[in-house]
Design a protein around this motif. Structure first.
Motif, PDB file in Angstrom:
ATOM      1  N   ASN A 152      -7.661  -8.285  -1.444  1.00  0.00           N
ATOM      2  CA  ASN A 152      -8.405  -8.119  -2.693  1.00  0.00           C
ATOM      3  C   ASN A 152      -8.774  -9.459  -3.297  1.00  0.00           C
ATOM      4  OD1 ASN A 152      -8.336  -5.352  -2.561  1.00  0.00           O
ATOM      5  ND2 ASN A 152      -6.542  -5.145  -3.892  1.00  0.00           N
ATOM      6  N   TYR A 153      -7.844 -10.386  -3.234  1.00  0.00           N
ATOM      7  CA  TYR A 153      -8.081 -11.707  -3.825  1.00  0.00           C
ATOM      8  C   TYR A 153      -9.246 -12.413  -3.138  1.00  0.00           C
ATOM      9  CZ  TYR A 153      -7.310 -16.640  -4.872  1.00  0.00           C
ATOM     10  OH  TYR A 153      -7.471 -17.938  -5.232  1.00  0.00           O
ATOM     11  N   LEU A 154      -9.251 -12.397  -1.814  1.00  0.00           N
ATOM     12  CA  LEU A 154     -10.295 -13.094  -1.086  1.00  0.00           C
ATOM     13  C   LEU A 154     -11.645 -12.413  -1.216  1.00  0.00           C
ATOM     14  CD1 LEU A 154      -8.478 -14.186   2.199  1.00  0.00           C
ATOM     15  CD2 LEU A 154      -8.766 -15.448   0.075  1.00  0.00           C
ATOM     16  N   ARG A 155     -11.661 -11.105  -1.511  1.00  0.00           N
ATOM     17  CA  ARG A 155     -12.935 -10.406  -1.671  1.00  0.00           C
ATOM     18  C   ARG A 155     -13.568 -10.659  -3.036  1.00  0.00           C
ATOM     19  NH1 ARG A 155     -10.399  -6.405   1.548  1.00  0.00           N
ATOM     20  NH2 ARG A 155      -9.522  -5.362  -0.274  1.00  0.00           N
ATOM     21  N   GLU A 156     -12.758 -11.073  -4.011  1.00  0.00           N
ATOM     22  CA  GLU A 156     -13.277 -11.274  -5.360  1.00  0.00           C
ATOM     23  C   GLU A 156     -13.849 -12.685  -5.497  1.00  0.00           C
ATOM     24  OE1 GLU A 156     -10.048 -10.368  -7.910  1.00  0.00           O
ATOM     25  OE2 GLU A 156     -10.141  -8.220  -7.527  1.00  0.00           O
ATOM     26  N   GLU A 157     -14.841 -12.984  -4.652  1.00  0.00           N
ATOM     27  CA  GLU A 157     -15.354 -14.346  -4.581  1.00  0.00           C
ATOM     28  C   GLU A 157     -16.008 -14.777  -5.892  1.00  0.00           C
ATOM     29  OE1 GLU A 157     -17.887 -14.677  -1.250  1.00  0.00           O
ATOM     30  OE2 GLU A 157     -16.407 -13.987   0.192  1.00  0.00           O
ATOM     31  N   SER A 158     -16.720 -13.868  -6.536  1.00  0.00           N
ATOM     32  CA  SER A 158     -17.453 -14.252  -7.742  1.00  0.00           C
ATOM     33  C   SER A 158     -16.501 -14.667  -8.864  1.00  0.00           C
ATOM     34  CB  SER A 158     -18.333 -13.096  -8.213  1.00  0.00           C
ATOM     35  OG  SER A 158     -17.524 -11.959  -8.515  1.00  0.00           O
ATOM     36  N   ARG A 159     -15.283 -14.105  -8.881  1.00  0.00           N
ATOM     37  CA  ARG A 159     -14.350 -14.420  -9.959  1.00  0.00           C
ATOM     38  C   ARG A 159     -13.436 -15.574  -9.581  1.00  0.00           C
ATOM     39  NH1 ARG A 159      -9.215 -13.002 -11.394  1.00  0.00           N
ATOM     40  NH2 ARG A 159      -8.981 -11.568  -9.648  1.00  0.00           N
ATOM     41  N   CYS A 160     -12.956 -15.587  -8.379  1.00  0.00           N
ATOM     42  CA  CYS A 160     -11.926 -16.558  -8.004  1.00  0.00           C
ATOM     43  C   CYS A 160     -12.485 -17.830  -7.371  1.00  0.00           C
ATOM     44  CB  CYS A 160     -10.925 -15.917  -7.044  1.00  0.00           C
ATOM     45  SG  CYS A 160      -9.964 -14.596  -7.791  1.00  0.00           S
ATOM     46  N   ASN A 161     -13.622 -17.739  -6.668  1.00  0.00           N
ATOM     47  CA  ASN A 161     -14.207 -18.927  -6.033  1.00  0.00           C
ATOM     48  C   ASN A 161     -13.194 -19.675  -5.173  1.00  0.00           C
ATOM     49  OD1 ASN A 161     -16.808 -18.643  -7.267  1.00  0.00           O
ATOM     50  ND2 ASN A 161     -15.956 -19.456  -9.161  1.00  0.00           N
ATOM     51  N   TRP A 162     -12.408 -18.923  -4.414  1.00  0.00           N
ATOM     52  CA  TRP A 162     -11.346 -19.545  -3.621  1.00  0.00           C
ATOM     53  C   TRP A 162     -11.890 -20.532  -2.603  1.00  0.00           C
ATOM     54  CZ3 TRP A 162     -11.446 -18.925   1.639  1.00  0.00           C
ATOM     55  CH2 TRP A 162     -12.295 -17.902   2.125  1.00  0.00           C
ATOM     56  N   TYR A 163     -13.047 -20.200  -2.029  1.00  0.00           N
ATOM     57  CA  TYR A 163     -13.604 -21.061  -0.992  1.00  0.00           C
ATOM     58  C   TYR A 163     -14.060 -22.392  -1.575  1.00  0.00           C
ATOM     59  CZ  TYR A 163     -17.904 -19.119  -2.932  1.00  0.00           C
ATOM     60  OH  TYR A 163     -18.906 -18.724  -3.798  1.00  0.00           O
ATOM     61  N   ARG A 164     -14.550 -22.384  -2.826  1.00  0.00           N
ATOM     62  CA  ARG A 164     -14.981 -23.638  -3.434  1.00  0.00           C
ATOM     63  C   ARG A 164     -13.787 -24.558  -3.702  1.00  0.00           C
ATOM     64  NH1 ARG A 164     -19.489 -21.636  -7.917  1.00  0.00           N
ATOM     65  NH2 ARG A 164     -20.917 -20.665  -6.417  1.00  0.00           N
ATOM     66  N   ARG A 165     -12.695 -23.990  -4.200  1.00  0.00           N
ATOM     67  CA  ARG A 165     -11.503 -24.800  -4.435  1.00  0.00           C
ATOM     68  C   ARG A 165     -11.012 -25.424  -3.128  1.00  0.00           C
ATOM     69  NH1 ARG A 165      -9.820 -20.080  -7.187  1.00  0.00           N
ATOM     70  NH2 ARG A 165     -10.150 -20.175  -9.427  1.00  0.00           N
ATOM     71  N   SER A 166     -10.930 -24.602  -2.101  1.00  0.00           N
ATOM     72  CA  SER A 166     -10.448 -25.100  -0.809  1.00  0.00           C
ATOM     73  C   SER A 166     -11.361 -26.179  -0.267  1.00  0.00           C
ATOM     74  CB  SER A 166     -10.344 -23.944   0.191  1.00  0.00           C
ATOM     75  OG  SER A 166      -9.481 -22.939  -0.293  1.00  0.00           O
ATOM     76  N   ALA A 167     -12.659 -25.970  -0.384  1.00  0.00           N
ATOM     77  CA  ALA A 167     -13.608 -26.955   0.126  1.00  0.00           C
ATOM     78  C   ALA A 167     -13.493 -28.275  -0.633  1.00  0.00           C
ATOM     79  CB  ALA A 167     -15.040 -26.414   0.015  1.00  0.00           C
ATOM     80  N   TRP A 168     -13.362 -28.202  -1.967  1.00  0.00           N
ATOM     81  CA  TRP A 168     -13.208 -29.426  -2.752  1.00  0.00           C
ATOM     82  C   TRP A 168     -11.970 -30.196  -2.316  1.00  0.00           C
ATOM     83  CZ3 TRP A 168     -16.440 -32.199  -5.303  1.00  0.00           C
ATOM     84  CH2 TRP A 168     -17.521 -31.623  -5.972  1.00  0.00           C
ATOM     85  N   LEU A 169     -10.887 -29.484  -2.082  1.00  0.00           N
ATOM     86  CA  LEU A 169      -9.641 -30.143  -1.707  1.00  0.00           C
ATOM     87  C   LEU A 169      -9.732 -30.762  -0.312  1.00  0.00           C
ATOM     88  CD1 LEU A 169      -7.196 -27.519  -3.194  1.00  0.00           C
ATOM     89  CD2 LEU A 169      -7.364 -29.912  -3.906  1.00  0.00           C
TER      90      LEU A 169
END
Length: 541
Positions: A508-525
């Motif tokens: 669920n967390y990974l599917r909520e891209e619009s709210r969590c932007n997990w991929y952007r955080r990971s990419a920045w790091l």
């Protein structure tokens, strides 16, 4: 060393301590339950939490020890910066795979997860291990910092312990985790400003940054060491043990240690938690670079002023290089700025102690007192009891500080080694819970004990292996032993809580891209990691 400390400096120190107590009293008015006290009602923003995490890592031992390592320690220098490369990668692991689960379970003590996944014994063993190691390490920290305060001020050891400990315990008891977080933010800002001021004075004494950098020893400018591996060559601070060992160490510390996880559980939601981790992953390196550059300046200053080293106290084995920074402050900074610089040293100490005391209290309350108490308490009674437990741990650690004198010098040199004995095995227990179906509590504990024992054997019998590798080796041994035991027919057991819970949360967390932007955080790091690697490459020439 205290001849230039003026009444103005003492007034500044006193005003700072009084201000902390006033802030803690103000924050205490909002507390109504133990959750308010331990996780701040779960409504703190990401910036205070992220900065608080950074402040705890920037202890007095760090801001005194790191410059000494850079400037004076044999085999030292800017190689220490390699250690920081692992931080952004560790934040990626925590953001994607660890904190979503812990936030979903609404934990107060991170060790409560182990009971849900394994059994009560696993929870109590890991919680008890945390209490023992952290209480002992805190007592040693109080002892070492009190020695520094005594040498600087001439107050005496007992008065130095009370000056540091009494104020820290008092505002910690009143303010709870919210007081810890906001005082850490204040302390971090003071510390960063004063380190920058000290660096400016050092640069001015050397004729500017360029002149200071040129005068610094070329061999100590080395920031990357790819020529060694740390596996038996006696090179502790080579690139690979610092990167890989540091990665396992930081994932364990930030993801499985109550003193760190507790603040991450205090944010308003998982998005805020992961933003706090992102802030720590991006900003920690500039702070560490700042106090390492102070080490560069101190090294050059000592080279240009030979009498500076002679003024350092001698502990019987040579000059106490860890006192180089405070000695420089006392000799060079004017009244007022000296008081602020001493406040910065106190702030670094307090930011390490306050979070530990609150987490010791939270672990005791959640894993032992409430877990075994029959019946129910009112929220108000639980709050009062939580404060009493915090005060008790404060008294225990301050009293212990008077009895670690004979062993503290050795322990201080080995404090990172002690942590590395257990970091990998502890991380392995949590990883086994999250990633496996078959492993049960007894399997995990057997692996934990053998992992720690294996690292201990390396310490005694294989000293040429870098202690940073212990974080990896202990993890591998613990996982391997637990998995092998789980394959034995007589020891198989059904997992109390299926992995479906974890998979559902992460999915669920990974599917909520619009709210969590997990991929952007990971990419920045990841980009930040690559950028830091390039920066260290060019720094060494």
């Amino acid at each position: 060393m205290d001849s230039t400390i003026t009444p103005l400096d003492w007034w500044i120190i006193g005003a700072y301590c009084a201000g902390l107590l006033l802030m803690a009293w103000w924050l205490a008015r909002r507390q109504e339950s133990r959750e308010d006290y331990y996780v701040a009602g779960r409504n703190v923003g990401p910036w205070p939490v992220g900065l608080s995490i950074m402040a705890t890592q920037c202890s007095t031992n760090s801001i005194l020890g790191a410059p000494a390592f850079v400037a004076f320690t044999a085999g030292g220098g800017l190689l220490w910066l390699q250690y920081e490369l692992a931080v952004p990668l560790a934040m990626v692991v925590l953001i994607l795979f660890v904190m979503p689960l812990f936030r979903h379970l609404q934990l107060v003590s991170v060790y409560a997860y182990l009971e849900r996944r394994f059994d009560l014994s696993t929870r109590l063993i890991l919680s008890g291990l945390f209490l023992f190691v952290r209480a002992f390490a805190t007592a040693v920290t109080v002892y070492s910092i009190a020695l520094v305060i005594d040498l600087i001020t001439g107050l005496g050891f007992t008065a130095s312990v009370l000056l540091l400990g009494a104020f820290t315990v008092l505002y910690d008891v009143m303010g709870g985790i919210r007081g810890v977080i906001y005082s850490d933010v204040l302390q971090l800002l003071i510390l960063a400003v004063m380190l920058a001021v000290v660096l400016l004075f050092l640069m001015d004494a050397s004729g500017g940054f360029g002149a200071m950098w040129q005068a610094f020893s070329a061999e100590r400018k080395q920031t990357l060491d790819f020529t060694h591996h740390g596996f038996g060559d006696g090179q502790t601070f080579a690139f690979w043990p610092m990167l890989l060992g540091g990665l396992f160490l930081y994932v364990s510390y930030y993801g499985c240690d109550q003193s760190q996880v507790q603040r991450q559980l205090s944010t308003r939601d998982i998005d805020a938690t992961n933003n706090a981790l992102l802030i720590n992953g991006l900003l920690r390196f500039p702070l560490v670079l700042l106090y390492c550059l102070v080490g560069v300046g101190i090294g050059v200053y000592a080279l240009q002023h030979p009498q500076f080293i002679d003024a350092l106290p001698d502990n019987g084995g040579g000059p106490q290089y860890n006192l180089a920074v405070p000695l420089y402050m006392i000799q060079v900074l004017p009244a007022g700025l000296l008081g602020l610089s001493l406040v910065a040293l106190f702030a670094a100490a307090m930011s390490s102690l306050d979070s530990v005391l609150n987490s010791l209290s939270a672990t005791t309350m959640e894993d032992f007192v409430r877990r075994f108490h029959r019946g129910s308490w009112t929220p108000r009674k639980e709050l009062v009891l939580s404060r009493l437990i915090t005060a008790l741990w404060g008294v225990v650690t301050l009293v212990m500080a008077f009895y670690v004198g004979d062993i503290a010098p050795t322990v201080l040199e080995a404090i990172n080694k002690i942590g590395s004995l257990a970091n990998g095995p502890i991380l392995a227990v949590f990883a086994l819970g999250i990633l496996t179906h078959r492993v049960s509590g007894p399997h995990a504990i057997a692996g934990l004990l053998l992992g720690i024992a294996g690292n201990g054997a390396c310490w005694l019998l294989l000293p040429d292996i870098s202690w940073l590798w212990w974080n990896v080796m202990g993890f591998v041994v613990t996982v391997g032993v637990a998995l092998l035991l789980s394959l034995l027919p007589a020891t198989q057991a059904a997992m109390p809580h299926p992995l479906d819970v974890y998979e559902h949360v992460i999915g669920n967390y990974l599917r909520e891209e619009s709210r969590c932007n997990w991929y952007r955080r990971s990419a920045w790091l990841v980009v930040w990691f690559v950028g830091l690697l390039v920066l260290l490459f060019f720094m060494q020439g």
